[in-house]
Design a protein around this motif. Structure first.
Motif, PDB file in Angstrom:
ATOM      1  N   THR A 139       3.017   0.988   9.575  1.00 50.93           N
ATOM      2  CA  THR A 139       2.415   2.304   9.776  1.00 50.93           C
ATOM      3  C   THR A 139       2.517   3.165   8.523  1.00 50.93           C
ATOM      4  N   LYS A 140       3.574   2.977   7.752  1.00 44.54           N
ATOM      5  CA  LYS A 140       3.670   3.711   6.475  1.00 44.54           C
ATOM      6  C   LYS A 140       2.594   3.240   5.503  1.00 44.54           C
ATOM      7  N   VAL A 141       2.365   1.949   5.422  1.00 40.78           N
ATOM      8  CA  VAL A 141       1.361   1.385   4.507  1.00 40.78           C
ATOM      9  C   VAL A 141      -0.056   1.749   4.940  1.00 40.78           C
ATOM     10  N   GLN A 142      -0.317   1.672   6.244  1.00 43.41           N
ATOM     11  CA  GLN A 142      -1.688   1.745   6.745  1.00 43.41           C
ATOM     12  C   GLN A 142      -2.102   3.137   7.215  1.00 43.41           C
ATOM     13  N   CYS A 143      -1.147   3.982   7.581  1.00 45.67           N
ATOM     14  CA  CYS A 143      -1.487   5.187   8.351  1.00 45.67           C
ATOM     15  C   CYS A 143      -0.869   6.455   7.790  1.00 45.67           C
ATOM     16  N   GLY A 197       0.821  -1.199   0.000  1.00 44.64           N
ATOM     17  CA  GLY A 197       0.000   0.000   0.000  1.00 44.64           C
ATOM     18  C   GLY A 197       0.852   1.243   0.000  1.00 44.64           C
ATOM     19  N   ASN A 198       0.192   2.373   0.226  1.00 45.16           N
ATOM     20  CA  ASN A 198       0.906   3.655   0.154  1.00 45.16           C
ATOM     21  C   ASN A 198       0.494   4.638   1.238  1.00 45.16           C
ATOM     22  N   GLY A 199      -0.240   4.186   2.244  1.00 47.00           N
ATOM     23  CA  GLY A 199      -0.675   5.056   3.332  1.00 47.00           C
ATOM     24  C   GLY A 199      -2.093   5.550   3.177  1.00 47.00           C
ATOM     25  N   LYS A 200      -2.556   5.667   1.931  1.00 49.32           N
ATOM     26  CA  LYS A 200      -3.932   6.078   1.648  1.00 49.32           C
ATOM     27  C   LYS A 200      -4.761   4.904   1.140  1.00 49.32           C
ATOM     28  N   PHE A 201      -4.078   3.838   0.760  1.00 45.82           N
ATOM     29  CA  PHE A 201      -4.701   2.674   0.136  1.00 45.82           C
ATOM     30  C   PHE A 201      -3.865   1.451   0.504  1.00 45.82           C
ATOM     31  N   GLY A 258      -6.256   0.234  10.752  1.00 46.42           N
ATOM     32  CA  GLY A 258      -5.673   0.744   9.512  1.00 46.42           C
ATOM     33  C   GLY A 258      -6.579   0.600   8.317  1.00 46.42           C
ATOM     34  N   LEU A 259      -5.994   0.135   7.209  1.00 48.12           N
ATOM     35  CA  LEU A 259      -6.724  -0.045   5.952  1.00 48.12           C
ATOM     36  C   LEU A 259      -6.830  -1.529   5.611  1.00 48.12           C
ATOM     37  N   THR A 260      -6.994  -2.346   6.675  1.00 48.41           N
ATOM     38  CA  THR A 260      -7.083  -3.792   6.473  1.00 48.41           C
ATOM     39  C   THR A 260      -8.499  -4.288   6.697  1.00 48.41           C
ATOM     40  N   PHE A 261      -9.017  -4.096   7.899  1.00 50.36           N
ATOM     41  CA  PHE A 261     -10.432  -4.404   8.118  1.00 50.36           C
ATOM     42  C   PHE A 261     -10.994  -3.408   9.121  1.00 50.36           C
ATOM     43  N   ASN A 262     -12.319  -3.277   9.113  1.00 49.84           N
ATOM     44  CA  ASN A 262     -12.962  -2.286   9.957  1.00 49.84           C
ATOM     45  C   ASN A 262     -12.984  -2.708  11.413  1.00 49.84           C
ATOM     46  N   LEU A 287      -8.341 -10.156   4.463  1.00 47.84           N
ATOM     47  CA  LEU A 287      -7.824  -9.742   3.154  1.00 47.84           C
ATOM     48  C   LEU A 287      -8.582  -8.518   2.650  1.00 47.84           C
ATOM     49  N   GLY A 288      -8.317  -7.398   3.290  1.00 43.69           N
ATOM     50  CA  GLY A 288      -9.036  -6.176   2.968  1.00 43.69           C
ATOM     51  C   GLY A 288      -8.404  -5.376   1.848  1.00 43.69           C
ATOM     52  N   THR A 289      -9.249  -4.601   1.163  1.00 42.63           N
ATOM     53  CA  THR A 289      -8.819  -3.576   0.207  1.00 42.63           C
ATOM     54  C   THR A 289      -9.543  -2.309   0.617  1.00 42.63           C
ATOM     55  N   GLN A 290      -8.814  -1.349   1.156  1.00 44.42           N
ATOM     56  CA  GLN A 290      -9.463  -0.145   1.657  1.00 44.42           C
ATOM     57  C   GLN A 290      -8.689   1.102   1.239  1.00 44.42           C
ATOM     58  N   SER A 291      -9.428   2.216   1.200  1.00 44.78           N
ATOM     59  CA  SER A 291      -8.829   3.503   0.837  1.00 44.78           C
ATOM     60  C   SER A 291      -9.358   4.569   1.775  1.00 44.78           C
ATOM     61  N   GLU A 292      -8.751   5.733   1.706  1.00 45.87           N
ATOM     62  CA  GLU A 292      -9.242   6.858   2.516  1.00 45.87           C
ATOM     63  C   GLU A 292     -10.617   7.320   2.065  1.00 45.87           C
ATOM     64  N   TRP A 293     -10.888   7.273   0.762  1.00 44.29           N
ATOM     65  CA  TRP A 293     -12.121   7.856   0.257  1.00 44.29           C
ATOM     66  C   TRP A 293     -13.305   6.894   0.276  1.00 44.29           C
ATOM     67  N   GLY A 294     -13.071   5.610   0.540  1.00 44.74           N
ATOM     68  CA  GLY A 294     -14.116   4.611   0.393  1.00 44.74           C
ATOM     69  C   GLY A 294     -15.049   4.513   1.583  1.00 44.74           C
ATOM     70  N   TRP A 295     -16.139   5.301   1.572  1.00 39.69           N
ATOM     71  CA  TRP A 295     -17.125   5.298   2.657  1.00 39.69           C
ATOM     72  C   TRP A 295     -18.528   5.119   2.082  1.00 39.69           C
ATOM     73  N   ASN A 296     -19.431   4.615   2.908  1.00 37.51           N
ATOM     74  CA  ASN A 296     -20.805   4.372   2.476  1.00 37.51           C
ATOM     75  C   ASN A 296     -21.729   4.590   3.667  1.00 37.51           C
ATOM     76  N   SER A 297     -22.985   4.908   3.372  1.00 33.46           N
ATOM     77  CA  SER A 297     -24.028   4.975   4.405  1.00 33.46           C
ATOM     78  C   SER A 297     -25.253   4.225   3.926  1.00 33.46           C
ATOM     79  N   PHE A 298     -25.889   3.519   4.841  1.00 34.98           N
ATOM     80  CA  PHE A 298     -27.169   2.897   4.528  1.00 34.98           C
ATOM     81  C   PHE A 298     -28.251   3.989   4.484  1.00 34.98           C
ATOM     82  N   PRO A 299     -29.345   3.755   3.746  1.00 38.65           N
ATOM     83  CA  PRO A 299     -30.411   4.768   3.672  1.00 38.65           C
ATOM     84  C   PRO A 299     -31.007   5.063   5.051  1.00 38.65           C
ATOM     85  N   ASN A 300     -31.271   6.316   5.298  1.00 43.55           N
ATOM     86  CA  ASN A 300     -31.901   6.737   6.552  1.00 43.55           C
ATOM     87  C   ASN A 300     -33.414   6.700   6.360  1.00 43.55           C
ATOM     88  N   THR A 301     -33.940   5.481   6.322  1.00 45.91           N
ATOM     89  CA  THR A 301     -35.357   5.292   5.982  1.00 45.91           C
ATOM     90  C   THR A 301     -36.298   5.823   7.065  1.00 45.91           C
TER      91      THR A 301
END
Length: 711
Positions: free
Chosen positions: A351-355, A48-52, A365-369, A74-88
């Protein structure tokens, strides 16, 4: 006589040159390369590169995510990758708030807590805890087929040998399937959210090897292990384009959509199932190369393959390792030296890869939530401080971008509770949106962190530009801290609390006041903020000085510091001797101050060492204890703390700090190791001698370069 003087002078010059000999950094780093020869779900490797970041199994890709689900996922995560469920239910954040007046001052401060009733408010709490949540972007792995046409299982793989070259950041994975060798090279691009892979095997020409992309669904749980394939109808994926050397997939979720761009040597990308796609290479060659990029927008990048990733990774990692500080323990006879060096090198890598992005990282980090993928600002000290001490302040400075983005929300939080300044949000997404929590809402030890970290940036080269850049953040932080302190007319002093949960989170907010660590940290941070005023030619703030002068003393009883003034039974009641022994942070994390007596702190360290329930601690507690011991002039005890034989002080083969079956990785522990070692090597303001945190018993042979002193 003259000849003798010349000879001695030359000898001294030679001896001095020998001592000043530069560290062979590549040698130090590469002697800790990781080699896996069997399937071990706790030994996953990450590029990774710290952001991904992209974490792989024994095949060098994410071929068996369900097997690794409960290990280092076996995660694939980035800084920008966020989601929200609908606020029904149209919940509002106000429905998570509850008013408190802890000190009977008429203040009705609104805190976002985990309300259990009524049902409507409970639902609102759950919604805002879960949303936003960080995304697992997709699993990219290898499909392998046996001679009978059956898909291979991980147990079918033999002759396993996987190595990560830490100096280049490239993973090489070798294995066999039914006697046929497969070799895989994996690297991450350093300037984009993209991996490059090269695969070599006769299985390619036999049409028995393909590459797949599988898109999991967000779990909406505390943890997201990157392998949940349920709720198939709640999201959609489709191929936007597919040609002989490229393919583009769009993935749409409840509140976000993003793209996956594939480039490959030759072949075709096609849909093979619900949210499942396969790249089938041309059978003309036994070697294929590909790159896979994740992007929040339709990427317009030109074609890249593994060779491009290899160049970027090699260049980027060489630059990283040659920057900042380094330490070499080779030749030491203390049996812990090599293991300490291993933990240091692997923690630098992880820490360089993840943070290394523009936010406080999440604890996994960017491995799992963990905690839905949200950063915890009280952990930012452990994630960020080490970069400055290791001579890499630019990475810390990048992380601090978050505080500019979240400033207005932190200001609104302070105003909601009737305070001036900014109250930094403990648990949030990257934009500072608060999460309800009955613990996080009452923590305060994250408040001085911003002052500590920006002070480290200033100390790096005493550049006035740093003062100008961060002054508004620093002064607004100090303004809140001074206003938060409650004036006690009877004792003519300022208290911290009631209404506080200290870093040692076992104490209830309604009863707790004047925790030792927080009082010491408050004192140091307000004094430092005043120094910033003076450096900028501004008058000192009178209110801050009043609080500094009258701040409650560190609570003492029977010759030891209490965890909090409100807990007279700090070292007799079992519950109060669990979780973080944060009382030790008052000297270690926090510099020595006139408020503190070192003999009393030594007595405190002794009683904590003897009575604490160390099995009920966290990974950063051991570096914190080591820093306390080092400042007390007890280097042997500092090392004993770093190597205490407790499960939460475990460092796995891949360097990750293991906590338990829930938190298999815990990056504050890695940051803690780097912080403690830097301090033990370079020392702190007013420390004496070389390597003050290490014993002078002849067992430690140390070369160190590039470190910065702690305050």
């Amino acid at each position: 006589m003259k000849k003798l003087v010349i000879y001695l002078s030359l000898f001294c010059i030679g001896f001095s040159s020998l001592n000043a000999q530069k560290i062979d950094r590549q040698k130090v780093v590469q002697r800790h390369n990781i080699v896996n020869t069997k399937v071990d779900t706790l030994s996953s490797l990450t590029v990774g590169n710290g952001k991904f970041a992209y974490t792989v199994d024994i095949t060098g890709m994410q071929s068996f995510p369900e097997v690794y689900k409960n290990g280092v996922s076996l995660g694939t995560q980035s800084e920008w990758g966020w989601n929200s469920f609908p606020n029904t239910q149209n919940y509002t954040f106000d429905e998570t708030l509850k008013a408190y007046d802890f000190n009977n001052t008429g203040r009705k401060a609104l805190y976002s807590v985990q309300l259990k009733e009524p049902e409507r408010n409970k639902g609102a709490v759950e919604y805002f805890r879960v949303n936003q949540h960080r995304l697992q972007l997709g699993n990219i792995g290898i499909e392998l087929y046996k001679k009978d046409g059956e898909k291979a299982k991980i147990s079918d793989l033999t002759n396993i040998k996987q190595t990560i070259d830490l100096w280049t950041g490239i993973i090489t994975s070798e294995f066999s399937l039914e006697g046929t060798p497969v070799k895989v090279w994996t690297a991450s691009f350093q300037n984009s959210d993209k991996i490059g892979v090269k695969i070599e095997s006769d299985l390619i020409v036999q049409n028995k090897l393909k590459v797949f992309a599988h898109y999991p669904s967000p779990t909406g749980q505390f943890l997201d292990d990157a392998a949940f394939y349920g709720n198939e109808n709640d999201h959609s994926t489709k191929i936007i384009s597919s040609q002989s050397t490229q393919g583009l997939i769009q993935h749409k979720l409840q509140s976000t959509d993003y793209y996956t761009q594939f480039y490959f040597t030759d072949g075709k990308l096609s849909e093979a199932g619900k949210h499942y796609f396969v790249y089938e290479p041309s059978s003309k060659s036994r070697t294929i190369e590909l790159s896979v990029e994740f992007s929040s927008k339709n990427p317009k990048s030109s074609k890249t393959l593994f060779s491009d990733a290899q160049k970027e990774s090699t260049s980027g990692w060489k630059s990283f390792w040659e920057s900042g500080a380094a330490v070499d323990f080779e030749g030491s006879t203390d049996p812990r030296a090599n293991e300490l060096e291993r933990r240091v090198v692997l923690s630098e890598y992880l820490t360089k890869v993840q943070c290394g992005g523009s936010n406080p990282p999440q604890e996994t980090g960017l491995t799992f939530n963990s905690w839905y993928g949200k950063p915890h600002t009280e952990m930012h000290w452990w994630h960020g401080v080490h970069y400055a001490l290791w001579g890499r302040p630019e990475i810390l400075e990048k992380q601090l971008d978050y505080y500019f983005r979240s400033f207005e929300k932190a200001k609104a939080l302070a105003q909601r509770q009737g305070y001036k300044g900014v109250r930094w949000i403990k648990m949030s997404d990257n934009e500072g949106n608060e999460s309800p929590s009955s613990v996080a809402a009452f923590l305060i030890w994250e408040q001085p962190h911003l002052i500590y970290m920006t002070e480290l940036l200033y100390r790096n080269n005493q550049d006035k530009k740093i003062l100008e850049k961060y002054k508004d953040l620093v002064f607004a932080t100090a303004e809140f801290m001074a206003d938060f302190a409650t004036y006690d007319k009877e004792k003519n002093r300022y208290n911290l609390g009631k209404g506080v949960i200290p870093a040692q989170e076992v104490f209830p907010a309604k009863d707790t006041y004047n925790p030792t660590y927080e009082v010491a940290y408050w004192d140091w941070a307000l004094k430092t903020a005043q120094q910033w005023k003076e450096r900028l030619g501004q008058p000192r703030d009178k209110k801050w000085d009043d609080v500094i002068t009258k701040l409650a003393p560190l609570p003492v009883q029977d010759g030891v510091y209490l965890s909090t003034e409100s807990a007279k039974d700090s070292f007799t009641f079992p519950k109060w001797m669990t979780d973080h022994p944060a009382v030790l942070g008052a000297l270690g994390m926090v510099p020595e101050s006139p408020k503190l007596d070192k003999q009393t702190m030594k007595n405190t360290l002794d009683i904590v060492w003897e009575r604490w329930s160390w099995a009920n601690t966290w990974g950063w507690d051991f570096p914190m204890t080591a820093m306390n011991a080092a400042r007390l002039g007890l280097p042997n005890k500092a090392l004993d703390a770093l190597f205490m034989n407790i499960q939460t002080n475990t460092y796995l083969k891949n360097g990750h700090n293991y906590q338990d079956g829930r938190l298999r990785i815990y990056l504050p522990g890695n940051g803690g190791v780097l912080t403690a070692v830097a301090m033990m090597l370079e020392g702190w303001d007013n420390s004496k001698g070389k390597f003050p945190g290490f014993p002078k018993d002849g067992k430690w042979k140390i070369k160190a370069e590039g470190f910065k002193k702690m305050p």
